[in-house]
Scaffold this active site. Sequence first.
Site, PDB file in Angstrom:
ATOM      1  CE  LYS A 246     112.151  -3.234 -15.158  1.00 46.60           C
ATOM      2  NZ  LYS A 246     111.485  -4.510 -14.910  1.00 46.60           N
TER       3      LYS A 246
ATOM      4  NE  ARG B 208     117.801  -7.553 -12.643  1.00 47.06           N
ATOM      5  CZ  ARG B 208     118.489  -6.890 -13.565  1.00 47.06           C
ATOM      6  NH1 ARG B 208     119.776  -7.148 -13.734  1.00 47.06           N
ATOM      7  NH2 ARG B 208     117.897  -5.983 -14.315  1.00 47.06           N
TER       8      ARG B 208
ATOM      9  CE  LYS C 170     116.337  -8.718 -16.364  1.00 48.42           C
ATOM     10  NZ  LYS C 170     115.063  -8.875 -15.621  1.00 48.42           N
TER      11      LYS C 170
ATOM     12  CE  LYS D 230     111.302  -1.777 -11.473  1.00 45.29           C
ATOM     13  NZ  LYS D 230     110.817  -3.101 -11.761  1.00 45.29           N
TER      14      LYS D 230
ATOM     15  CE1 TYR E 155     109.977  -4.590  -2.881  1.00 50.09           C
ATOM     16  CE2 TYR E 155     111.228  -2.702  -3.669  1.00 50.09           C
ATOM     17  CZ  TYR E 155     110.646  -3.936  -3.894  1.00 50.09           C
ATOM     18  OH  TYR E 155     110.729  -4.501  -5.136  1.00 50.09           O
TER      19      TYR E 155
HETATM   20  C1  PBG Z   1     111.405  -7.707 -13.783  1.00 50.65           C
HETATM   21  C2  PBG Z   1     111.220  -6.776 -12.646  1.00 50.65           C
HETATM   22  C3  PBG Z   1     112.284  -6.171 -11.966  1.00 50.65           C
HETATM   23  C4  PBG Z   1     111.732  -5.411 -10.948  1.00 50.65           C
HETATM   24  C5  PBG Z   1     110.346  -5.550 -11.013  1.00 50.65           C
HETATM   25  N1  PBG Z   1     110.041  -6.396 -12.082  1.00 50.65           N
HETATM   26  C6  PBG Z   1     113.750  -6.288 -12.100  1.00 50.65           C
HETATM   27  C7  PBG Z   1     114.397  -6.436 -13.383  1.00 50.65           C
HETATM   28  O1  PBG Z   1     114.014  -5.811 -14.372  1.00 50.65           O
HETATM   29  O2  PBG Z   1     115.341  -7.226 -13.419  1.00 50.65           O
HETATM   30  C8  PBG Z   1     112.591  -4.624 -10.004  1.00 50.65           C
HETATM   31  C9  PBG Z   1     112.006  -4.126  -8.785  1.00 50.65           C
HETATM   32  C10 PBG Z   1     112.978  -3.697  -7.770  1.00 50.65           C
HETATM   33  O3  PBG Z   1     114.209  -3.629  -7.977  1.00 50.65           O
HETATM   34  O4  PBG Z   1     112.494  -3.381  -6.664  1.00 50.65           O
HETATM   35  N2  PBG Z   1     110.344  -7.954 -14.589  1.00 50.65           N
END
Ligand code: PBG
Length: 336
Positions: A204, A214, A230, A261, A326
């Site tokens: 990720k 967010r 992050k 991801k 989505y």
């Molecule tokens: C956080 C989380 C995130 C997404 C899924 N779980 C965002 C982040 O790491 O801040 C992002 C999914 C998206 O952008 O569609 N645990």
Amino acid sequence: MANSFPLDLTQRPRRLRRTASLRAMVEETVLRPADFIAPLFVVDGKAPPDEIKSMPGVFRLNVTDLVKECRALHKAGVPAVALFPKLDPALKDDEGTHALNDDTLVLRAVRAVKKAVPEITVITDVALDPYTSHGHDGVLNQGRDDVENDRTVGILGKMAVLQARAGVDLVAPSDMMDGRVGAIRRALDAAGFSGTGIMAYSAKFNSAYYGPFRDAVGSAQAAGTRLLSKATYQMNPANRREAITEVLLDDAEGADILMVKPAGMYLDIIRDVREVTRKPVAAYQISGEYAQIHAAARLGWLDLVRCRNESLLAIKRAGADMILTYFAKDMALALK
Ligand code: PBG
């Protein structure tokens, strides 16, 4: 030397592109409804569906509407949903305490969906970001300048057990703490949930394209700033070898499905991962990828349906066995 026409060619790849039926015969990658997992946002209360501004066609749903949406997805042939709660800010604190409540919104949502549509696979995120006031995926250290790994992992194991008890099929750690997959596996087994699987967000990346998500779950606010970094736990987008390290660790720690991801900008990583593991590979076409396509389509600059199809096809072609997107319902309906 000047060319003489016709060219003296033995190989003419265009021969197989000449007609629609020939093109169909040599098509290498085919999308099907079962390829998709629909991420869904759930809220408390009875308010009608609330569209997320930067994600046209994506809504925050109350539990009743969420159940309806899961029914519709099941009918469209989408096999799985990934649930994300948007919490009342009053329930958030520094430590994400509410995450270990045994009657949280997401647990109630899981029970409702599993009761109404037992056939659909339900996946829940294991991470603290919906629960912390600072929006980080874990608890902070004493200096408040970093997320504390091991203490966070302890909490995630407990969260996973609560989710398993509520009936989820797969828990999905999305936090990127070291050692969390192994710890979650041990916690699940010790609590009697050896049949609950782990879909690990293994590679990720620290992406700018999470922005709309967010906003959707209200985790954008880092202790008063809008710029939540992050970077100390999510991966540097520059790193390809490190993604393999992360994936192999999660594989060895007992993850059942390994995820990359974001997806569309990380096709090389998806391909690498496909080649280093025998386990199923998932890819998450994230909120910003979805938003980009919609925004350009709204401006009349790109064709929504063709770009949707092409973006998903590319992710599957790169090696993803399943795609969180989505577009899941629209795409499944279009393929029916
Ligand atoms: C956080 C989380 C995130 C997404 C899924 N779980 C965002 C982040 O790491 O801040 C992002 C999914 C998206 O952008 O569609 N645990």
